[in-house]
Design an enzyme around this catalytic site. Structure first.
Site, PDB file in Angstrom:
ATOM      1  N   GLY A 149       0.946  -1.336  -0.180  1.00  0.00           N
ATOM      2  CA  GLY A 149      -0.025   0.003   0.091  1.00  0.00           C
ATOM      3  C   GLY A 149       0.899   1.244   0.126  1.00  0.00           C
ATOM      4  CB  ILE A 151       3.931   2.072   4.528  1.00  0.00           C
ATOM      5  CG1 ILE A 151       3.244   3.187   5.544  1.00  0.00           C
ATOM      6  CG2 ILE A 151       5.096   1.743   5.362  1.00  0.00           C
ATOM      7  CD1 ILE A 151       2.674   3.076   6.890  1.00  0.00           C
ATOM      8  CB  SER A 172      -5.273  -5.804  -5.828  1.00  0.00           C
ATOM      9  OG  SER A 172      -4.656  -4.659  -5.141  1.00  0.00           O
ATOM     10  CB  ILE A 225       6.959  -1.433  10.278  1.00  0.00           C
ATOM     11  CG1 ILE A 225       6.822  -1.899   8.784  1.00  0.00           C
ATOM     12  CG2 ILE A 225       8.542  -1.243  10.367  1.00  0.00           C
ATOM     13  CD1 ILE A 225       6.731  -0.663   7.844  1.00  0.00           C
ATOM     14  NE  ARG A 227      -1.969  -0.894  14.375  1.00  0.00           N
ATOM     15  CZ  ARG A 227      -1.334   0.074  14.076  1.00  0.00           C
ATOM     16  NH1 ARG A 227       0.003   0.019  13.918  1.00  0.00           N
ATOM     17  NH2 ARG A 227      -1.789   1.371  13.958  1.00  0.00           N
ATOM     18  CG  ASP A 251       7.941  -0.038  15.429  1.00  0.00           C
ATOM     19  OD1 ASP A 251       8.733   0.556  16.388  1.00  0.00           O
ATOM     20  OD2 ASP A 251       7.181   0.858  15.077  1.00  0.00           O
ATOM     21  CD  GLU A 256       2.497  -2.100  20.251  1.00  0.00           C
ATOM     22  OE1 GLU A 256       2.070  -0.822  20.356  1.00  0.00           O
ATOM     23  OE2 GLU A 256       2.753  -2.593  19.087  1.00  0.00           O
ATOM     24  CG  HIS A 274       3.636   1.079  17.894  1.00  0.00           C
ATOM     25  ND1 HIS A 274       2.472   0.601  18.176  1.00  0.00           N
ATOM     26  CD2 HIS A 274       3.621   1.944  16.678  1.00  0.00           C
ATOM     27  CE1 HIS A 274       1.625   1.012  16.933  1.00  0.00           C
ATOM     28  NE2 HIS A 274       2.274   1.769  16.050  1.00  0.00           N
TER      29      HIS A 274
HETATM   30  P1  NAP Z   1      -2.730   1.246   2.978  1.00  0.00           P
HETATM   31  O1  NAP Z   1      -2.140   2.028   1.976  1.00  0.00           O
HETATM   32  O2  NAP Z   1      -3.968   0.756   3.465  1.00  0.00           O
HETATM   33  O3  NAP Z   1      -2.046  -0.379   2.633  1.00  0.00           O
HETATM   34  C1  NAP Z   1      -2.089  -1.402   3.096  1.00  0.00           C
HETATM   35  C2  NAP Z   1      -1.830  -2.646   2.061  1.00  0.00           C
HETATM   36  O4  NAP Z   1      -2.070  -3.962   2.665  1.00  0.00           O
HETATM   37  C3  NAP Z   1      -2.677  -2.385   1.057  1.00  0.00           C
HETATM   38  O5  NAP Z   1      -2.052  -2.500  -0.385  1.00  0.00           O
HETATM   39  C4  NAP Z   1      -3.644  -3.879   0.930  1.00  0.00           C
HETATM   40  O6  NAP Z   1      -3.811  -4.419  -0.379  1.00  0.00           O
HETATM   41  C5  NAP Z   1      -2.410  -4.744   1.805  1.00  0.00           C
HETATM   42  N1  NAP Z   1      -3.276  -5.737   2.387  1.00  0.00           N
HETATM   43  C6  NAP Z   1      -4.529  -5.855   2.938  1.00  0.00           C
HETATM   44  N2  NAP Z   1      -4.645  -6.986   3.517  1.00  0.00           N
HETATM   45  C7  NAP Z   1      -3.477  -7.997   3.399  1.00  0.00           C
HETATM   46  C8  NAP Z   1      -3.411  -9.283   3.267  1.00  0.00           C
HETATM   47  N3  NAP Z   1      -4.277 -10.079   3.698  1.00  0.00           N
HETATM   48  N4  NAP Z   1      -1.830  -9.731   3.024  1.00  0.00           N
HETATM   49  C9  NAP Z   1      -1.145  -8.904   2.303  1.00  0.00           C
HETATM   50  N5  NAP Z   1      -1.463  -7.407   2.130  1.00  0.00           N
HETATM   51  C10 NAP Z   1      -2.731  -7.069   2.551  1.00  0.00           C
HETATM   52  O7  NAP Z   1      -2.051   1.363   4.526  1.00  0.00           O
HETATM   53  P2  NAP Z   1      -0.690   1.799   4.833  1.00  0.00           P
HETATM   54  O8  NAP Z   1      -0.719   3.429   4.958  1.00  0.00           O
HETATM   55  O9  NAP Z   1       0.537   1.690   3.860  1.00  0.00           O
HETATM   56  O10 NAP Z   1      -0.367   1.409   6.235  1.00  0.00           O
HETATM   57  C11 NAP Z   1      -0.208   0.002   6.440  1.00  0.00           C
HETATM   58  C12 NAP Z   1      -0.255  -0.249   8.102  1.00  0.00           C
HETATM   59  O11 NAP Z   1       0.932  -0.041   8.425  1.00  0.00           O
HETATM   60  C13 NAP Z   1      -1.467   0.432   8.685  1.00  0.00           C
HETATM   61  O12 NAP Z   1      -2.768  -0.370   8.604  1.00  0.00           O
HETATM   62  C14 NAP Z   1      -0.775   0.279   9.926  1.00  0.00           C
HETATM   63  O13 NAP Z   1      -1.417  -0.934  10.855  1.00  0.00           O
HETATM   64  C15 NAP Z   1       0.822   0.023   9.924  1.00  0.00           C
HETATM   65  N6  NAP Z   1       1.478   1.406  10.531  1.00  0.00           N
HETATM   66  C16 NAP Z   1       2.143   1.078  11.314  1.00  0.00           C
HETATM   67  C17 NAP Z   1       3.135   2.319  11.957  1.00  0.00           C
HETATM   68  C18 NAP Z   1       3.977   2.110  13.035  1.00  0.00           C
HETATM   69  O14 NAP Z   1       4.342   2.906  13.944  1.00  0.00           O
HETATM   70  N7  NAP Z   1       4.937   0.777  13.084  1.00  0.00           N
HETATM   71  C19 NAP Z   1       2.916   3.580  11.332  1.00  0.00           C
HETATM   72  C20 NAP Z   1       1.753   3.585  10.408  1.00  0.00           C
HETATM   73  C21 NAP Z   1       1.175   2.627   9.993  1.00  0.00           C
HETATM   74  P3  NAP Z   1      -4.722  -3.785  -1.275  1.00  0.00           P
HETATM   75  O15 NAP Z   1      -4.192  -2.578  -1.827  1.00  0.00           O
HETATM   76  O16 NAP Z   1      -4.803  -5.026  -2.340  1.00  0.00           O
HETATM   77  O17 NAP Z   1      -6.025  -3.563  -0.725  1.00  0.00           O
END
Ligand code: NAP
Length: 309
Positions: A149, A151, A172, A225, A227, A251, A256, A274
């Site tokens: 996605g 990130i 996808s 990074i 959840r 992370d 937590e 985190h």
């Molecule tokens: P995003 O743009 O919504 O991207 C999430 C991606 O995950 C999408 O491409 C989605 O695929 C894919 N996905 C959904 N279900 C999946 C599965 N079963 N297996 C593999 N991939 C799957 O979100 P983002 O902004 O990149 O953030 C991603 C996540 O990072 C957040 O939800 C959050 O939990 C985590 N995060 C952690 C921190 C931290 O401090 N460590 C900070 C920010 C975010 P599709 O495109 O095909 O729908």
């Protein structure tokens, strides 16, 4: 205009975020989300992704029509309740990509080159007794990204100059110049380093289990990074203890801020509290985007970054 004291702030915010909030808003604060809500005529909640927002709290304040969370993950929100009751929600995607990707790059090299351990080696004067262990090069390896996605894609762009192959999985296939695997097992088998950047969801719950770790293999590294819920921590502990994988950088954790203490004694893990988005610049951007969403809500405008669930 956001009406004075119409927003209930739920949970504690770091000082830099609280300063941004107090500059722009007059809120009433409920620091412990489990405690009784204060008196007031609240129509919105401002919270952040490390605060689990209890459904019971919303049930006690049926006047709430909007919840703004600081963070891109919204697994802290009772989505079923929000949807059933027509309560809008917003998150803060995009503005934290740089900070999260920079941390991920740091974790990648720290893990492979054992940088924290190397520093301890110098500081404890162990160097005088023997040379530090030989580590491994990133160049030439395959880095697999689970969750391509916002990130995941930013991280992949940062990886390109490091002479690696990049692969990914997710629901996808995208128009990207990287190898796509339709399932996590195929990606794990192909990867030397597997990085998790997908959301917490029923589909990703404990997605990284013993079978996937075995597929990653004894030379493989895991970086989380995303959840804590995405990894079966029991299986990961066994894999690390028995050297079924080479190492992990985490992370995020299931519990937590009290991660499983068994992680603490392992020498093949890198642990951070985190801090993916925890830079001053990013936290200010996140706070302001959350407040911009609240403003849009009160001005009866479309939300800037609405959570559609
Ligand atoms: P995003 O743009 O919504 O991207 C999430 C991606 O995950 C999408 O491409 C989605 O695929 C894919 N996905 C959904 N279900 C999946 C599965 N079963 N297996 C593999 N991939 C799957 O979100 P983002 O902004 O990149 O953030 C991603 C996540 O990072 C957040 O939800 C959050 O939990 C985590 N995060 C952690 C921190 C931290 O401090 N460590 C900070 C920010 C975010 P599709 O495109 O095909 O729908």
């Amino acid at each position: 205009m956001i009406p004075v004291n119409s927003v209930l702030q739920v949970g504690q915010f770091p000082e830099i975020m609280q300063m941004e909030i107090d500059k722009r808003l007059s809120t009433i604060k409920l620091l412990d989300p489990q405690s009784k809500p204060p008196e007031g005529s609240f129509t919105a909640i401002l919270t952040r992704s490390n605060t689990q927002l209890p459904q019971g709290l919303l049930e006690q304040i049926p006047t709430i029509r909007m919840v703004a969370t600081c963070g891109v993950g919204y697994d802290n929100l009772p989505l079923g309740y929000l949807k059933a009751n027509g309560v809008k929600a917003s998150n803060t995607p995009g503005v934290l990509n740089d900070a999260v990707c920079e941390l991920a790059i740091g974790m990648l090299f720290s893990l492979l080159r054992r940088i924290p351990e190397a520093q301890a080696f110098v500081k404890t004067a162990a160097w005088a007794q023997s040379p530090f262990k030989i580590t491994t090069t990133l160049a030439g390896k395959c880095v697999g990204i689970a969750g391509m996605g916002r990130i995941g894609q930013d991280f992949a762009k940062r990886l390109e100059p490091f002479k690696v192959q990049i692969a990914y999985t997710g629901p996808s296939k995208k128009e990207l110049p990287y190898n796509y695997y339709s399932d996590i097992k195929g990606l794990a088998q192909a990867s030397d380093v597997l990085i998790l950047a997908c959301p917490a969801s029923p589909e990703t719950d404990k997605m990284i289990n013993a079978e996937i770790l075995a597929s990653l293999g004894a030379q493989g590294y895991l970086i989380n990074i995303a959840r804590g819920s995405v990894v079966d921590e029991g299986a990961l502990l066994v894999a690390l203890q028995q050297k079924k994988i080479a190492g992990a950088a985490l992370d995020v954790f299931e519990n937590e801020p009290n991660p499983n203490p068994q992680f603490l004694s392992l020498d093949n893990v890198l642990l951070t509290p985190h801090i993916g988005s925890a830079t001053a610049e990013t936290r200010q951007l996140m706070t302001n985007l959350a407040i911009d969403n609240l403003e849009a809500f009160y001005n009866q405008q479309p939300l800037l970054t609405e959570v559609k669930n």
